[in-house]
Design a protein around this motif. Structure first.
Motif, PDB file in Angstrom:
ATOM      1  N   ALA A  46     -63.368 112.566 -11.394  1.00 21.00           N
ATOM      2  CA  ALA A  46     -62.036 113.152 -11.494  1.00 21.00           C
ATOM      3  C   ALA A  46     -61.361 112.680 -12.781  1.00 21.00           C
ATOM      4  CB  ALA A  46     -61.201 112.763 -10.280  1.00 21.00           C
ATOM      5  N   PRO A  47     -60.591 113.547 -13.445  1.00 20.54           N
ATOM      6  CA  PRO A  47     -59.970 113.164 -14.715  1.00 20.54           C
ATOM      7  C   PRO A  47     -58.803 112.196 -14.572  1.00 20.54           C
ATOM      8  CG  PRO A  47     -59.344 115.391 -14.098  1.00 20.54           C
ATOM      9  CD  PRO A  47     -60.399 114.967 -13.134  1.00 20.54           C
ATOM     10  N   VAL A  48     -58.275 112.022 -13.347  1.00 15.42           N
ATOM     11  CA  VAL A  48     -57.208 111.038 -13.122  1.00 15.42           C
ATOM     12  C   VAL A  48     -57.671 110.033 -12.071  1.00 15.42           C
ATOM     13  CG1 VAL A  48     -55.313 112.558 -13.756  1.00 15.42           C
ATOM     14  CG2 VAL A  48     -56.112 112.536 -11.397  1.00 15.42           C
ATOM     15  N   VAL A  49     -57.051 108.857 -12.076  1.00 10.73           N
ATOM     16  CA  VAL A  49     -57.467 107.793 -11.153  1.00 10.73           C
ATOM     17  C   VAL A  49     -56.253 107.121 -10.527  1.00 10.73           C
ATOM     18  CG1 VAL A  49     -59.634 107.303 -12.356  1.00 10.73           C
ATOM     19  CG2 VAL A  49     -57.537 106.093 -13.022  1.00 10.73           C
ATOM     20  N   ILE A  50     -56.494 106.506  -9.373  1.00 10.93           N
ATOM     21  CA  ILE A  50     -55.476 105.691  -8.703  1.00 10.93           C
ATOM     22  C   ILE A  50     -55.421 104.308  -9.331  1.00 10.93           C
ATOM     23  CG2 ILE A  50     -54.818 104.647  -6.492  1.00 10.93           C
ATOM     24  CD1 ILE A  50     -56.394 106.973  -5.150  1.00 10.93           C
ATOM     25  N   GLY A  51     -56.596 103.802  -9.702  1.00  8.54           N
ATOM     26  CA  GLY A  51     -56.682 102.464 -10.281  1.00  8.54           C
ATOM     27  C   GLY A  51     -57.369 101.469  -9.376  1.00  8.54           C
ATOM     28  N   ILE A  52     -58.236 101.971  -8.483  1.00  4.61           N
ATOM     29  CA  ILE A  52     -58.984 101.075  -7.600  1.00  4.61           C
ATOM     30  C   ILE A  52     -60.468 101.375  -7.700  1.00  4.61           C
ATOM     31  CG2 ILE A  52     -57.106 100.747  -5.934  1.00  4.61           C
ATOM     32  CD1 ILE A  52     -58.469 102.831  -4.140  1.00  4.61           C
ATOM     33  N   GLN A  53     -61.259 100.340  -7.477  1.00  9.06           N
ATOM     34  CA  GLN A  53     -62.683 100.504  -7.242  1.00  9.06           C
ATOM     35  C   GLN A  53     -62.949 100.017  -5.834  1.00  9.06           C
ATOM     36  OE1 GLN A  53     -65.255  99.086 -10.440  1.00  9.06           O
ATOM     37  NE2 GLN A  53     -63.551  99.220 -11.895  1.00  9.06           N
ATOM     38  N   PHE A  54     -63.848 100.678  -5.143  1.00 19.17           N
ATOM     39  CA  PHE A  54     -64.021 100.363  -3.725  1.00 19.17           C
ATOM     40  C   PHE A  54     -65.479 100.465  -3.309  1.00 19.17           C
ATOM     41  CE2 PHE A  54     -62.742 104.777  -4.276  1.00 19.17           C
ATOM     42  CZ  PHE A  54     -63.781 105.468  -3.666  1.00 19.17           C
ATOM     43  N   THR A  55     -65.762  99.929  -2.140  1.00 19.46           N
ATOM     44  CA  THR A  55     -67.073 100.057  -1.526  1.00 19.46           C
ATOM     45  C   THR A  55     -66.929 100.879  -0.255  1.00 19.46           C
ATOM     46  OG1 THR A  55     -66.746  97.965  -0.340  1.00 19.46           O
ATOM     47  CG2 THR A  55     -67.927  97.873  -2.428  1.00 19.46           C
ATOM     48  N   GLU A  56     -67.966 101.638   0.073  1.00 22.48           N
ATOM     49  CA  GLU A  56     -67.965 102.439   1.299  1.00 22.48           C
ATOM     50  C   GLU A  56     -68.726 101.676   2.375  1.00 22.48           C
ATOM     51  OE1 GLU A  56     -69.117 106.533   0.681  1.00 22.48           O
ATOM     52  OE2 GLU A  56     -68.470 106.432  -1.414  1.00 22.48           O
ATOM     53  N   ASP A  57     -68.082 101.530   3.540  1.00 23.18           N
ATOM     54  CA  ASP A  57     -68.692 100.766   4.619  1.00 23.18           C
ATOM     55  C   ASP A  57     -68.378 101.427   5.954  1.00 23.18           C
ATOM     56  OD1 ASP A  57     -69.955  98.767   6.100  1.00 23.18           O
ATOM     57  OD2 ASP A  57     -68.144  97.532   6.171  1.00 23.18           O
ATOM     58  N   GLU A  58     -69.381 102.087   6.547  1.00 20.78           N
ATOM     59  CA  GLU A  58     -69.229 102.727   7.858  1.00 20.78           C
ATOM     60  C   GLU A  58     -68.000 103.635   7.895  1.00 20.78           C
ATOM     61  OE1 GLU A  58     -69.237  99.736  10.837  1.00 20.78           O
ATOM     62  OE2 GLU A  58     -71.326  99.137  10.477  1.00 20.78           O
ATOM     63  N   SER A  59     -67.980 104.601   7.014  1.00 20.17           N
ATOM     64  CA  SER A  59     -66.908 105.598   6.952  1.00 20.17           C
ATOM     65  C   SER A  59     -65.556 104.995   6.607  1.00 20.17           C
ATOM     66  CB  SER A  59     -66.810 106.389   8.268  1.00 20.17           C
ATOM     67  OG  SER A  59     -68.010 107.084   8.523  1.00 20.17           O
ATOM     68  N   SER A  60     -65.573 103.871   5.924  1.00 17.37           N
ATOM     69  CA  SER A  60     -64.327 103.249   5.457  1.00 17.37           C
ATOM     70  C   SER A  60     -64.404 103.027   3.956  1.00 17.37           C
ATOM     71  CB  SER A  60     -64.084 101.915   6.151  1.00 17.37           C
ATOM     72  OG  SER A  60     -63.899 102.089   7.538  1.00 17.37           O
ATOM     73  N   MET A  61     -63.240 103.097   3.306  1.00 16.18           N
ATOM     74  CA  MET A  61     -63.146 102.844   1.866  1.00 16.18           C
ATOM     75  C   MET A  61     -62.392 101.536   1.678  1.00 16.18           C
ATOM     76  SD  MET A  61     -62.226 106.682   0.531  1.00 16.18           S
ATOM     77  CE  MET A  61     -61.850 106.052  -1.104  1.00 16.18           C
ATOM     78  N   ILE A  62     -63.106 100.492   1.316  1.00 17.11           N
ATOM     79  CA  ILE A  62     -62.535  99.162   1.190  1.00 17.11           C
ATOM     80  C   ILE A  62     -62.325  98.843  -0.285  1.00 17.11           C
ATOM     81  CG2 ILE A  62     -62.822  96.713   1.713  1.00 17.11           C
ATOM     82  CD1 ILE A  62     -64.757  97.567   3.952  1.00 17.11           C
ATOM     83  N   VAL A  63     -61.098  98.498  -0.649  1.00 11.90           N
ATOM     84  CA  VAL A  63     -60.770  98.196  -2.039  1.00 11.90           C
ATOM     85  C   VAL A  63     -61.535  96.956  -2.483  1.00 11.90           C
ATOM     86  CG1 VAL A  63     -58.944  97.575  -3.658  1.00 11.90           C
ATOM     87  CG2 VAL A  63     -58.492  99.239  -1.831  1.00 11.90           C
ATOM     88  N   ASP A  64     -62.294  97.119  -3.557  1.00 12.26           N
ATOM     89  CA  ASP A  64     -63.100  96.016  -4.079  1.00 12.26           C
ATOM     90  C   ASP A  64     -62.430  95.382  -5.305  1.00 12.26           C
ATOM     91  OD1 ASP A  64     -65.566  94.477  -4.015  1.00 12.26           O
ATOM     92  OD2 ASP A  64     -66.084  95.515  -5.869  1.00 12.26           O
ATOM     93  N   MET A  65     -61.671  96.212  -6.056  1.00 18.95           N
ATOM     94  CA  MET A  65     -60.977  95.701  -7.233  1.00 18.95           C
ATOM     95  C   MET A  65     -59.822  96.624  -7.579  1.00 18.95           C
ATOM     96  SD  MET A  65     -62.494  94.753 -11.032  1.00 18.95           S
ATOM     97  CE  MET A  65     -62.510  96.436 -11.630  1.00 18.95           C
ATOM     98  N   VAL A  66     -58.724  96.065  -8.031  1.00 14.08           N
ATOM     99  CA  VAL A  66     -57.573  96.837  -8.495  1.00 14.08           C
ATOM    100  C   VAL A  66     -57.479  96.662 -10.011  1.00 14.08           C
ATOM    101  CG1 VAL A  66     -55.085  97.161  -8.359  1.00 14.08           C
ATOM    102  CG2 VAL A  66     -56.371  96.506  -6.301  1.00 14.08           C
ATOM    103  N   THR A  67     -57.489  97.780 -10.724  1.00 13.96           N
ATOM    104  CA  THR A  67     -57.458  97.733 -12.185  1.00 13.96           C
ATOM    105  C   THR A  67     -56.061  97.387 -12.684  1.00 13.96           C
ATOM    106  OG1 THR A  67     -59.196  99.416 -12.263  1.00 13.96           O
ATOM    107  CG2 THR A  67     -57.955  99.041 -14.288  1.00 13.96           C
ATOM    108  N   LYS A  68     -56.012  96.496 -13.660  1.00 10.07           N
ATOM    109  CA  LYS A  68     -54.739  96.031 -14.211  1.00 10.07           C
ATOM    110  C   LYS A  68     -53.977  97.169 -14.883  1.00 10.07           C
ATOM    111  CE  LYS A  68     -52.839  92.402 -17.203  1.00 10.07           C
ATOM    112  NZ  LYS A  68     -53.144  91.307 -18.138  1.00 10.07           N
ATOM    113  N   ASP A  69     -52.652  97.125 -14.743  1.00 10.05           N
ATOM    114  CA  ASP A  69     -51.743  98.065 -15.409  1.00 10.05           C
ATOM    115  C   ASP A  69     -51.959  99.509 -14.958  1.00 10.05           C
ATOM    116  OD1 ASP A  69     -50.609  95.970 -16.866  1.00 10.05           O
ATOM    117  OD2 ASP A  69     -52.085  96.172 -18.475  1.00 10.05           O
ATOM    118  N   THR A  70     -52.297  99.711 -13.687  1.00 11.58           N
ATOM    119  CA  THR A  70     -52.440 101.052 -13.131  1.00 11.58           C
ATOM    120  C   THR A  70     -51.442 101.236 -11.996  1.00 11.58           C
ATOM    121  OG1 THR A  70     -54.125 100.339 -11.525  1.00 11.58           O
ATOM    122  CG2 THR A  70     -54.901 101.125 -13.684  1.00 11.58           C
TER     123      THR A  70
END
Length: 336
Positions: free
Chosen positions: A167-191
């Protein structure tokens, strides 16, 4: 001279000058594809570019082209190149317009619609189809002087296709998928995510009220959003549910990847955004990021697409006229 099988190994025994002599003289620069002797053959296309393309400036520096799409001053431009411009102006023909408004955007195609106060402009002539055989000649904008558009000639070098990407825009998070869940793995600075207080370990549950459980579902929901737009995000933390407003950011601004592939390192100046297009025409026209954005013409001087990205040293992409006109209708509707 060493012989291996039926091939010849020249490099082991010949100097560079000897190899060049062996290969014969090179073609004079004036007689090459975009040389001075060749340009008169494309006078019709140059005239169409002069009237139907706009030069975009940030202050005194030209940074992109646009396509004139109406007599009264509507212009299509590459949206991702408009961010953080301090003094936007547009030259059409010899006239400079300093009052430029961005009136609509379509981030999926990386397009924006600009408006200047003008009358009796000459918009591009649309081709009926973008379908040309591989190897067909096409013409676009090259470098420009203050008043004259210069041509840039090439060929259709591959069949039209989708160019995948994120996607050309982002929220500012990176995440892992675990049993139909999206768990935030990292939050990007200044987003937007950092500003909204999202933290590592949070579980993303809804985007704009719609449940999300994996990367694919989130990308489909965010794909048509634009930078700066505020969206509602819901998440779970320690058994409690939270709802926050998050401002979206352009992907290329949030994640400025400093690692270059070998091909990138050899490519020179390429576009900030060069992927995630539903369909493109591919040409071998030698653009740089500053000469992208204008019309792609056939030999009749008709617009078969819009040059949207310099991808690498061998590939340039254009949005085909069929999709381009459909998006333009939607953009114009957004101005009503």
């Amino acid at each position: 001279m060493k012989i291996f099988g039926t091939g010849l190994c020249l490099c082991a025994t010949l100097s560079c000058s000897q190899i060049l002599l062996f290969a014969g003289p090179s073609l004079p620069s004036d007689e090459r594809t975009n040389g001075k002797s060749i340009r008169p053959a494309f006078a019709q296309q140059q005239s169409a570019l002069q009237d139907g393309s706009a030069v975009l400036y940030d202050g005194w520096l030209s940074f992109n082209y646009g396509i004139v799409v109406s007599k009264d001053g509507y212009i299509l431009a590459k949206e991702s190149e408009l961010a953080e411009r301090n003094s936007l102006s547009v030259r059409i023909g010899e006239e400079l317009y300093t009052d430029v408004e961005i009136v609509a955007r379509n981030p999926r195609w990386d397009l924006a619609l600009l408006k200047v106060e003008a009358a009796n402009l000459t918009p591009v002539t649309w081709a009926d189809s973008s379908e040309l055989a591989q190897g067909s000649w096409v013409v676009a904008n090259g470098a420009t002087s203050r008043y004259q558009r210069r041509i840039n000639v090439g060929i259709i070098s591959a069949k039209s296709r989708a160019v995948k990407g994120l996607a050309p825009v982002v929220i500012g998070i990176q995440f892992t998928e675990d049993e139909s869940s999206m768990i935030v793995d990292m939050v990007t600075k200044d987003t937007g995510a950092e500003s909204a207080g999202i933290k590592k370990g949070d579980i993303i549950t809804k985007f704009e009220g719609v449940g999300v459980s994996d990367r694919k579902s989130l990308i489909e929901l965010i794909r048509d959003k634009i930078p700066g737009e505020a969206v509602e995000l819901e998440f779970e933390r320690d058994g409690e549910n939270f709802k926050v407003e998050v401002e979206l950011m352009a992907r290329h601004e949030a994640y400025q990847d400093t690692h270059e592939s070998r091909n990138d390192a050899m490519s020179g100046d390429f576009s900030k955004r060069r992927d995630s297009f539903p369909r493109v025409l591919q040409t071998d026209i030698p653009f740089n990021s500053r000469t992208i954005g204008g019309p792609l013409l056939n030999l009749d001087g008709e617009c078969i697409g819009m040059n949207i990205a310099r991808a690498n040293r061998a590939e340039s992409f254009a949005i085909p006229v069929e999709e381009l006109r459909d998006v333009l209708v939607d953009l114009m509707a957004d101005t009503q």
